[in-house]
Write a protein that holds these residues in place. Structure first.
Motif, PDB file in Angstrom:
ATOM      1  N   UNK A  54       1.265  -4.342   2.246  1.00  0.00           N
ATOM      2  CA  UNK A  54       1.217  -5.601   2.766  1.00  0.00           C
ATOM      3  C   UNK A  54       1.323  -6.930   1.571  1.00  0.00           C
ATOM      4  N   UNK A  55       1.095  -6.595   0.341  1.00  0.00           N
ATOM      5  CA  UNK A  55       0.964  -7.651  -0.805  1.00  0.00           C
ATOM      6  C   UNK A  55       2.112  -7.668  -1.676  1.00  0.00           C
ATOM      7  N   UNK A  56       2.999  -6.625  -1.865  1.00  0.00           N
ATOM      8  CA  UNK A  56       3.759  -6.472  -3.032  1.00  0.00           C
ATOM      9  C   UNK A  56       5.340  -6.888  -2.366  1.00  0.00           C
ATOM     10  N   UNK A  57       6.058  -7.590  -3.294  1.00  0.00           N
ATOM     11  CA  UNK A  57       7.539  -7.552  -2.935  1.00  0.00           C
ATOM     12  C   UNK A  57       8.211  -6.377  -3.728  1.00  0.00           C
ATOM     13  N   UNK A  58       7.697  -5.517  -4.649  1.00  0.00           N
ATOM     14  CA  UNK A  58       8.573  -4.466  -5.172  1.00  0.00           C
ATOM     15  C   UNK A  58       8.629  -3.250  -4.046  1.00  0.00           C
ATOM     16  N   UNK A  59       9.592  -2.476  -4.359  1.00  0.00           N
ATOM     17  CA  UNK A  59      10.131  -1.347  -3.414  1.00  0.00           C
ATOM     18  C   UNK A  59       8.919  -0.520  -2.954  1.00  0.00           C
ATOM     19  N   UNK A  60       8.004  -0.013  -4.041  1.00  0.00           N
ATOM     20  CA  UNK A  60       7.050   0.834  -3.624  1.00  0.00           C
ATOM     21  C   UNK A  60       6.111   0.366  -2.729  1.00  0.00           C
ATOM     22  N   UNK A  61       5.753  -0.921  -2.759  1.00  0.00           N
ATOM     23  CA  UNK A  61       4.775  -1.443  -1.779  1.00  0.00           C
ATOM     24  C   UNK A  61       5.442  -1.574  -0.513  1.00  0.00           C
ATOM     25  N   UNK A  62       6.726  -1.980  -0.449  1.00  0.00           N
ATOM     26  CA  UNK A  62       7.135  -2.097   0.725  1.00  0.00           C
ATOM     27  C   UNK A  62       7.451  -0.659   1.523  1.00  0.00           C
ATOM     28  N   UNK A  63       7.769   0.473   0.516  1.00  0.00           N
ATOM     29  CA  UNK A  63       7.844   1.578   1.361  1.00  0.00           C
ATOM     30  C   UNK A  63       6.694   2.083   2.009  1.00  0.00           C
ATOM     31  N   UNK A  64       5.438   1.796   1.103  1.00  0.00           N
ATOM     32  CA  UNK A  64       4.175   2.170   1.459  1.00  0.00           C
ATOM     33  C   UNK A  64       3.603   1.527   2.727  1.00  0.00           C
ATOM     34  N   UNK A  65       3.840   0.052   2.882  1.00  0.00           N
ATOM     35  CA  UNK A  65       3.735  -0.536   3.887  1.00  0.00           C
ATOM     36  C   UNK A  65       4.425  -0.187   5.152  1.00  0.00           C
ATOM     37  N   UNK A  66       5.789   0.014   5.049  1.00  0.00           N
ATOM     38  CA  UNK A  66       6.441   0.556   6.258  1.00  0.00           C
ATOM     39  C   UNK A  66       5.913   1.977   6.898  1.00  0.00           C
ATOM     40  N   UNK A  67       5.809   2.617   5.845  1.00  0.00           N
ATOM     41  CA  UNK A  67       5.071   4.149   6.228  1.00  0.00           C
ATOM     42  C   UNK A  67       3.672   4.034   6.956  1.00  0.00           C
ATOM     43  N   UNK A  68       2.880   3.139   6.451  1.00  0.00           N
ATOM     44  CA  UNK A  68       1.468   3.148   7.007  1.00  0.00           C
ATOM     45  C   UNK A  68       1.511   2.012   8.348  1.00  0.00           C
ATOM     46  N   UNK A  69       2.531   1.281   8.619  1.00  0.00           N
ATOM     47  CA  UNK A  69       2.743   0.485   9.974  1.00  0.00           C
ATOM     48  C   UNK A  69       3.450   1.458  10.842  1.00  0.00           C
TER      49      UNK A  69
END
Length: 404
Positions: A54-69
């Motif tokens: 939820x906090x990062x603009x980088x790819x890993x953060x976005x991948x983790x956010x997508x999987x979590x949501x």
């Protein structure tokens, strides 16, 4: 129809030995085992996209956010919640109950009444006692009968205009009783009370539909449903979640922060302060995928076979007394043998590679009702077998002979 031998291949731990014997795991009501498919999801997260959400603009953060949501949406669909933001990630059932109890601290007053049942786990008793101490509300209890069933006529008599909340488990962890929560919810709502259902023991065996139940709050833990420990779910109707204040303060649960004033984020983030158990949430979704692929109707049918078979075999042993003989129950058997202490039998069974639970099962009022210190509890899941039950029965007979 379930292919049990193929299913067992999914669970690495079922192939290990304990004290030189093949493991027989009959402590599923405490925690279920985890299939390789769910373990792989956890490993994949830490191997390939471990990052905060939820906090990062980088790819890993976005991948983790997508999987979590996406996992949140899986949970929403599994329980048939109306909105994904009605699903709050928690650390487990106990966390979810305490979150709601804390929220009602500002909504109750002296003279209000709340109701729990005699069949509750301590996690669905102690938070409400603490709530009553804080607010001056009164705690009342739905009594049980010798079969381990709630006495509904007594529940009807407890309800009145002062009743604000009713709390009951869907299935008793100590006895396996399936409670008539539809009746309880309907009656409580007619009295103007909200209802929280503890689903920790029900979710491994059946598939609750929170909209059909019309329940206000429903809580469960992933580790009972072939998922990891340390993560669970609170479902709350949107209107109730908006009324309750945040449980914890910190990052993620805010909209704006200054030293003069803080405003809170909307649902679900209002109740999700701090960095969550990200891999756990993702794996929770994977565990539900696994269970749904098997099919809950097939799971329930097979586990009932195990329950009936194990009950028949136990009843053949002289001196066995089974506690919890409700007409509606799931694959849990609590019993004692003569006057032998449950701990002693459990210890000998462990030497033979058989894991059962002994003690009061965090349900001491139930043991007090039966005037016993505790029971031996054998609890079955879809990956258990009748052959395992036969081995368990033979080992139990040997333990009884050694201790008599």
């Amino acid at each position: 129809m379930l292919n049990i031998q193929e299913i067992r291949k999914d669970f690495p731990i079922l192939h290990r030995k304990v004290n030189g014997k093949a493991l027989i795991y009959f402590d599923n009501a405490a925690t279920s085992q985890t299939p390789q498919q769910v373990i792989d999801v956890i490993v994949d997260y830490y191997t390939n996209y471990n990052a905060n959400i939820h906090r990062g603009v980088h790819s890993l953060s976005q991948e983790a956010t997508d999987a979590y949501e996406q996992a949140r949406i899986k949970i929403q669909k599994h329980f048939n919640a109306k909105h994904s933001h009605e699903i709050i990630y928690t650390a487990g059932t106990t966390h979810g109950i305490n979150l709601v109890a804390n929220g009602f601290s500002s909504l109750l007053k002296k003279g209000d009444e709340i109701i729990v049942s005699a069949l509750e786990h301590h996690s669905n008793i102690v938070p409400w006692q603490m709530l009553c101490e804080r607010t001056g509300a009164t705690l009342k209890v739905i009594p049980m009968n010798e079969k381990g069933e709630l006495i509904l006529s007594e529940f009807d008599g407890l309800l009145n205009e002062h009743t604000k909340l009713v709390f009951v488990n869907h299935i008793s962890n100590a006895l396996g009783t399936i409670n008539p929560i539809e009746y309880i919810i309907e009656k409580a709502h007619k009295a103007g009370a909200a209802v929280l259902v503890d689903g920790a023991q029900s979710c491994p065996h059946l598939k609750p539909d929170v909209q059909a139940l019309d329940v206000d709050f429903y809580v469960c833990s992933a580790h009972k449903i072939c998922g990891p420990t340390g993560v669970g779910m609170l479902y709350g109707k949107e209107e109730w979640l908006k009324k309750l204040p945040p449980y914890q303060g910190g990052g993620e649960m805010i909209a704006e922060v200054s030293f003069e004033k803080t405003t809170y984020a909307g649902l679900p983030h209002k109740f999700e302060a701090g960095t969550p158990n990200i891999s756990g949430g993702i794996a929770f979704g994977a565990a539900l995928d696994y269970m749904n692929n098997l099919g809950f109707d097939a799971i329930a049918e097979y586990e009932n076979e195990l329950l009936v078979y194990a009950t028949e075999q136990l009843e053949k042993i002289e001196g066995v007394k089974i506690y919890g003989t409700a007409k509606e129950k799931t694959s849990v058997i609590s019993f004692n043998v003569n006057d032998i202490h449950p701990y002693d039998i459990g210890t000998i069974l462990d030497k033979m590679g058989i894991a059962v639970r002994t003690g009061h099962h965090c349900a001491q009022p139930i043991m007090d009702f039966y005037k016993i210190p505790g029971t031996i509890r054998a609890s079955f899941m879809f990956y258990n077998t009748k052959d395992e039950i036969d081995t368990f029965i033979t080992a139990l007979k040997k333990a009884v002979m050694m201790l008599s």
